[in-house]
Enzyme design. Structure first.
Site, mmCIF file in Angstrom:
data_model
loop_
_atom_site.group_PDB
_atom_site.id
_atom_site.type_symbol
_atom_site.label_atom_id
_atom_site.label_comp_id
_atom_site.label_asym_id
_atom_site.label_seq_id
_atom_site.Cartn_x
_atom_site.Cartn_y
_atom_site.Cartn_z
ATOM 1 N NE ARG A 80 -2.555 -1.773 3.337
ATOM 2 C CZ ARG A 80 -2.066 -2.979 3.401
ATOM 3 N NH1 ARG A 80 -2.517 -4.051 2.649
ATOM 4 N NH2 ARG A 80 -1.471 -3.395 4.743
ATOM 5 C CD GLU A 83 2.807 -10.751 18.173
ATOM 6 O OE1 GLU A 83 2.270 -11.004 19.495
ATOM 7 O OE2 GLU A 83 2.049 -10.579 17.094
#
Length: 175
Positions: free
Chosen positions: A58, A95
């Site tokens: 994006r 993560e």
């Protein structure tokens, strides 16, 4: 027009408990898209910006529009293996595990003024890695610009700690 109203929220995507902030609705609304680009560009209108670097995917859309408005070149920052010429890459922590992004070795010349653009800043890991790529080529990161900030995740603060000014247009609490 309120930019927040042009951003769709999708609950439990990509996993339960996440509220995904989807800018495809903003991109599809001409007035909202124009306003977002104009607001991202505004602080640097009339400045000498050489390149706008957009983070896949994006960030390509938003960054391309920002580059056009600033009469600057556009540099794609991509996931590993997607660029056809000689590249440099940076690996960064996720993560769970790691990921890597890369840029063409000749995309930014030493001393060029660069604005980093993506749709959203969350933990800031990808953006911080992009800052490292730009700086390793000798570019100066003038700012990092995002439509959306998720301040609870600390990404904008992480970039500011790297001495990168951050511009965001809207904020959402949570993840």
């Amino acid at each position: 027009m309120n930019l927040v109203d042009s951003i769709r929220t999708i609950p439990d995507y990509p996993k339960p408990g996440i509220l995904f902030r989807d800018i495809t609705t903003l991109l599809g609304a001409p007035r909202a898209f124009r306003r977002a680009v104009d607001e991202l560009v505004q602080p640097w209108a009339g400045s000498k910006i050489d390149k706008v670097a957009g983070i896949e995917a994006r960030g390509f859309i938003v960054g391309g529009a920002v580059a056009h408005q600033l009469s600057a070149g556009f540099v794609p920052i991509r996931k590993t293996g997607k660029l056809p010429h000689e590249t440099i890459s940076v690996t960064y922590a996720l993560e769970y595990g790691t990921d890597a992004i890369e840029v063409h070795r000749d995309a930014i010349a030493p001393g060029e003024q660069v604005i980093l653009v993506d749709d959203l800043v969350a933990t800031g890991g990808t953006a911080a890695a992009a800052v490292e790529l730009i700086r390793s080529l000798g570019g100066t990161v003038v700012a990092a610009c995002f439509i959306i900030d998720l301040p609870d995740l600390g990404g904008a603060d992480k970039l500011r700690a790297l001495d990168v000014p951050v511009r965001t247009l809207v904020s959402f609490e949570g993840h």
